[in-house]
Design a protein around this motif. Structure first.
Motif, PDB file in Angstrom:
ATOM      1  N   ASN A  36       0.802  -1.215   0.000  1.00 19.05           N
ATOM      2  CA  ASN A  36       0.000   0.000   0.000  1.00 19.05           C
ATOM      3  C   ASN A  36       0.843   1.278   0.000  1.00 19.05           C
ATOM      4  OD1 ASN A  36      -2.917  -0.785   0.052  1.00 19.05           O
ATOM      5  ND2 ASN A  36      -2.233  -1.974   1.816  1.00 19.05           N
ATOM      6  N   ARG A  37       2.071   1.176  -0.506  1.00 17.39           N
ATOM      7  CA  ARG A  37       2.934   2.360  -0.558  1.00 17.39           C
ATOM      8  C   ARG A  37       2.330   3.451  -1.446  1.00 17.39           C
ATOM      9  NH1 ARG A  37       8.071   3.034   0.959  1.00 17.39           N
ATOM     10  NH2 ARG A  37       8.456   0.796   1.101  1.00 17.39           N
ATOM     11  N   ASP A  38       1.656   3.060  -2.530  1.00 16.78           N
ATOM     12  CA  ASP A  38       1.043   4.042  -3.431  1.00 16.78           C
ATOM     13  C   ASP A  38      -0.428   4.305  -3.110  1.00 16.78           C
ATOM     14  OD1 ASP A  38       3.432   4.275  -4.887  1.00 16.78           O
ATOM     15  OD2 ASP A  38       2.916   2.550  -6.143  1.00 16.78           O
ATOM     16  N   THR A  39      -0.953   3.598  -2.136  1.00 12.39           N
ATOM     17  CA  THR A  39      -2.354   3.779  -1.745  1.00 12.39           C
ATOM     18  C   THR A  39      -2.531   5.138  -1.081  1.00 12.39           C
ATOM     19  OG1 THR A  39      -2.684   1.406  -1.449  1.00 12.39           O
ATOM     20  CG2 THR A  39      -4.192   2.867  -0.274  1.00 12.39           C
ATOM     21  N   PRO A  40      -3.543   5.928  -1.459  1.00 11.78           N
ATOM     22  CA  PRO A  40      -3.764   7.224  -0.809  1.00 11.78           C
ATOM     23  C   PRO A  40      -4.008   7.073   0.699  1.00 11.78           C
ATOM     24  CG  PRO A  40      -5.008   7.086  -2.853  1.00 11.78           C
ATOM     25  CD  PRO A  40      -4.472   5.711  -2.585  1.00 11.78           C
ATOM     26  N   GLN A  78       5.717   9.909   4.856  1.00 12.61           N
ATOM     27  CA  GLN A  78       6.200  10.649   3.697  1.00 12.61           C
ATOM     28  C   GLN A  78       7.663  10.315   3.426  1.00 12.61           C
ATOM     29  OE1 GLN A  78       6.637  15.003   4.010  1.00 12.61           O
ATOM     30  NE2 GLN A  78       5.317  15.180   2.221  1.00 12.61           N
ATOM     31  N   GLY A 129       8.192   7.249   1.509  1.00 14.77           N
ATOM     32  CA  GLY A 129       7.652   7.222   0.161  1.00 14.77           C
ATOM     33  C   GLY A 129       6.192   6.824   0.050  1.00 14.77           C
ATOM     34  N   PHE A 130       5.462   6.827   1.194  1.00 13.80           N
ATOM     35  CA  PHE A 130       4.038   6.507   1.120  1.00 13.80           C
ATOM     36  C   PHE A 130       3.256   7.708   0.577  1.00 13.80           C
ATOM     37  CE2 PHE A 130       5.426   3.163   3.908  1.00 13.80           C
ATOM     38  CZ  PHE A 130       4.564   2.114   3.639  1.00 13.80           C
ATOM     39  N   ASN A 131       2.168   7.410  -0.114  1.00 10.82           N
ATOM     40  CA  ASN A 131       1.332   8.429  -0.754  1.00 10.82           C
ATOM     41  C   ASN A 131       0.420   9.064   0.294  1.00 10.82           C
ATOM     42  OD1 ASN A 131      -0.228   9.996  -2.466  1.00 10.82           O
ATOM     43  ND2 ASN A 131      -1.349   8.268  -3.333  1.00 10.82           N
ATOM     44  N   THR A 132       0.970  10.008   1.051  1.00 13.59           N
ATOM     45  CA  THR A 132       0.292  10.529   2.239  1.00 13.59           C
ATOM     46  C   THR A 132      -0.089  12.001   2.088  1.00 13.59           C
ATOM     47  OG1 THR A 132       1.739   9.046   3.511  1.00 13.59           O
ATOM     48  CG2 THR A 132       0.444  10.633   4.750  1.00 13.59           C
ATOM     49  N   GLN A 133      -1.309  12.308   2.512  1.00 16.07           N
ATOM     50  CA  GLN A 133      -1.822  13.684   2.475  1.00 16.07           C
ATOM     51  C   GLN A 133      -2.144  14.126   3.898  1.00 16.07           C
ATOM     52  OE1 GLN A 133      -5.239  14.141  -0.118  1.00 16.07           O
ATOM     53  NE2 GLN A 133      -5.908  16.016   0.900  1.00 16.07           N
TER      54      GLN A 133
END
Length: 226
Positions: free
Chosen positions: A160-164, A189, A192-196
């Protein structure tokens, strides 16, 4: 406790379900606490999102004098590094995974499942989602922290590294300091995780502006209206 014993509130869409949001409540609350937000999200009537609001098991909570309440894990200290009881976190992780597997058996692929939570529930959504060996649609963690403090959980999965991953926090939070949430964001972040990340002018709660943002985020990660 087996998943069949994990009580929950389920809100079905008006059309056939093709996605699911599993939303975990905070300490001392229940699934009833967040279930009323579904209409507030204003997702319309054509979406196929099933919402599940499970009730955490009842257990004694140390910081509350051993009082029995719904909790995903015991809290023995308010210190961030010692706040989450590891054994309790792992037990609840198994219950949540069983819920996910239940939805898969009902025809909802993990890629169409969002794991969400507030406070303790947010801790569990992060912990479970980051270790899960299956792709999720998204992970939402509100007003929470990493159970491992200033480290990412052990057994981290890269699936889930690219999972929002959506992290929200209140700048006036006096239960979980905003610094704890921001620390989680920076650690994710950095790996490299897709984190907001977004902070709101609120305490340990949710506000209308935030619910609007959550609605838009859900529509962006789930097969909304498809």
């Amino acid at each position: 406790m087996s998943v069949s014993q994990l009580e929950r509130i389920t809100i079905e869409p008006t059309v056939a379900a093709n996605a699911c949001v599993i939303w975990l409540h905070g300490l001392g609350d229940s699934g009833s606490g967040f279930a009323p937000i579904v209409p507030v999200l204003e997702l319309g009537t054509e979406h196929g999102i099933r919402f599940i609001f499970p009730h955490a098991p009842e257990q004694a909570v140390t910081i509350n004098g051993g009082y029995i309440m719904r909790a995903w894990y015991d809290i023995k200290s308010m210190e961030l590094h010692e706040r989450a009881d590891k054994q309790g976190v792992e037990q609840s992780e198994r219950l949540i995974i069983a819920l996910i597997e239940e939805q898969v058996a009902l025809g909802i692929p993990t890629e169409n499942i969002v794991l969400a939570g507030f406070s303790q529930g947010g801790v569990m959504s992060l912990y479970t989602g980051l270790r899960l060996p299956h792709k999720l649609a998204g992970i939402m963690a509100l007003s929470c922290y990493l159970p491992s403090g200033d480290n990412l959980p052990k057994g981290l999965s890269t699936v889930n590294r690219d999972t929002p991953i959506l992290l929200h926090h209140g700048v006036e939070d006096d239960v979980v300091p905003v610094d704890a949430g921001e620390m989680a964001f920076k650690l994710l972040q950095g790996e490299g995780f897709n984190t907001q990340w977004k902070a709101y002018n609120m305490a340990h709660n949710v506000v209308p502006e935030q619910l609007q943002d959550i609605s838009l985020w859900l529509q962006s990660v789930l097969p909304y209206g498809k």
